[in-house]
Enzyme design. Structure first.
Site, PDB file in Angstrom:
ATOM      1  N   CYS A 130      30.443  16.771  74.856  1.00 48.69           N
ATOM      2  CA  CYS A 130      31.794  17.119  75.300  1.00 48.69           C
ATOM      3  C   CYS A 130      32.418  15.898  75.970  1.00 48.69           C
ATOM      4  O   CYS A 130      31.761  15.242  76.780  1.00 48.69           O
ATOM      5  CB  CYS A 130      31.722  18.280  76.288  1.00 48.69           C
ATOM      6  SG  CYS A 130      33.335  18.803  76.911  1.00 48.69           S
ATOM      7  N   HIS A 134      33.325  25.845  70.593  1.00 47.29           N
ATOM      8  CA  HIS A 134      33.322  24.978  71.779  1.00 47.29           C
ATOM      9  C   HIS A 134      34.734  24.896  72.376  1.00 47.29           C
ATOM     10  O   HIS A 134      34.909  25.018  73.600  1.00 47.29           O
ATOM     11  CB  HIS A 134      32.802  23.594  71.348  1.00 47.29           C
ATOM     12  CG  HIS A 134      32.739  22.559  72.414  1.00 47.29           C
ATOM     13  ND1 HIS A 134      31.546  22.017  72.866  1.00 47.29           N
ATOM     14  CD2 HIS A 134      33.706  21.934  73.123  1.00 47.29           C
ATOM     15  CE1 HIS A 134      31.799  21.111  73.803  1.00 47.29           C
ATOM     16  NE2 HIS A 134      33.104  21.041  73.975  1.00 47.29           N
ATOM     17  N   GLU A 135      35.737  24.695  71.503  1.00 46.19           N
ATOM     18  CA  GLU A 135      37.115  24.551  72.006  1.00 46.19           C
ATOM     19  C   GLU A 135      37.673  25.890  72.490  1.00 46.19           C
ATOM     20  O   GLU A 135      38.401  25.938  73.479  1.00 46.19           O
ATOM     21  CB  GLU A 135      38.017  23.939  70.931  1.00 46.19           C
ATOM     22  CG  GLU A 135      37.559  22.598  70.361  1.00 46.19           C
ATOM     23  CD  GLU A 135      37.199  21.554  71.400  1.00 46.19           C
ATOM     24  OE1 GLU A 135      37.739  21.603  72.519  1.00 46.19           O
ATOM     25  OE2 GLU A 135      36.347  20.687  71.100  1.00 46.19           O
ATOM     26  N   HIS A 167      36.463  26.332  75.926  1.00 53.31           N
ATOM     27  CA  HIS A 167      37.236  25.551  76.905  1.00 53.31           C
ATOM     28  C   HIS A 167      38.445  26.336  77.403  1.00 53.31           C
ATOM     29  O   HIS A 167      38.755  26.333  78.601  1.00 53.31           O
ATOM     30  CB  HIS A 167      37.739  24.241  76.275  1.00 53.31           C
ATOM     31  CG  HIS A 167      36.795  23.085  76.409  1.00 53.31           C
ATOM     32  ND1 HIS A 167      36.336  22.636  77.629  1.00 53.31           N
ATOM     33  CD2 HIS A 167      36.248  22.254  75.482  1.00 53.31           C
ATOM     34  CE1 HIS A 167      35.538  21.580  77.436  1.00 53.31           C
ATOM     35  NE2 HIS A 167      35.463  21.334  76.141  1.00 53.31           N
TER      36      HIS A 167
END
Ligand code: ZN
Length: 174
Positions: free
Chosen positions: A95, A137-138, A141
């Site tokens: 990241c 993953h995004e 976030h």
């Protein structure tokens, strides 16, 4: 224009982002800056809160399981995992907000995101391989979750120490 990347421990990374309601020139400029910031940092994906903007937008540019390059952006993404088809895959993940570090994370190998483009038109992105991982993953976030938060506390602390970052984060004991 590339903007500075936020680091693990900065509040904006640890809070859920706000849905976009105005599909205007400022949003288009934000997406352009996000691509520039991602490329400048040599990343394969970037969420808006990684440049300090707490809005639900991410960009990506990474291969799928076939090796084909995929790039784009999604506003107000909603992640869906087609459970029956999404066999878990364990791969090294990193990241931009935890520079220089990687750890093995197990995630479903297929993911779909629905949302909008900068003009507010509905879009759907389905990814396998690295792209499936990136979409998850995004999306994490934008919910205030960094991939390290999915690891055991001791492993997370060791990685943050290695990265020179504090293990403390707002709203959560270190
Ligand atoms: Zn990240």
């Amino acid at each position: 224009m590339a903007r500075p990347i936020t680091s693990y421990g900065q509040g904006v990374l640890h809070r859920p982002c706000t849905p976009v309601t105005s599909f205007d020139a400022m949003l288009a400029a934000l997406v352009e800056d996000m691509f520039a910031s991602m490329y400048a940092a040599q990343g394969v994906g970037l969420a808006a809160n990684q440049i300090g903007v707490g809005l639900r937008v991410f960009v990506y540019d990474c291969p799928d399981a076939s090796g084909g390059r995929r790039s784009g952006h999604v506003v107000n993404p909603v992640l869906r995992i087609p459970a029956a088809l999404a066999a878990p895959e364990t791969e090294l993940e990193g990241c931009l907000s935890v520079p220089g570090q990687h750890a093995e994370v197990t995630r479903p190998g297929l993911a779909t995101v629905t949302g909008a483009d900068v003009r507010g038109r509905a879009i759907t992105v389905t990814g396998t391989g690295t792209l499936a991982r990136c979409l998850q993953h995004e999306s994490d976030h934008l919910d205030g979750i960094v991939y390290l938060d999915r690891l055991p506390a001791a492993e997370r602390a060791a990685i943050l120490t290695e990265a020179g970052l504090s293990a403390e984060r707002p709203g959560r004991p270190a």
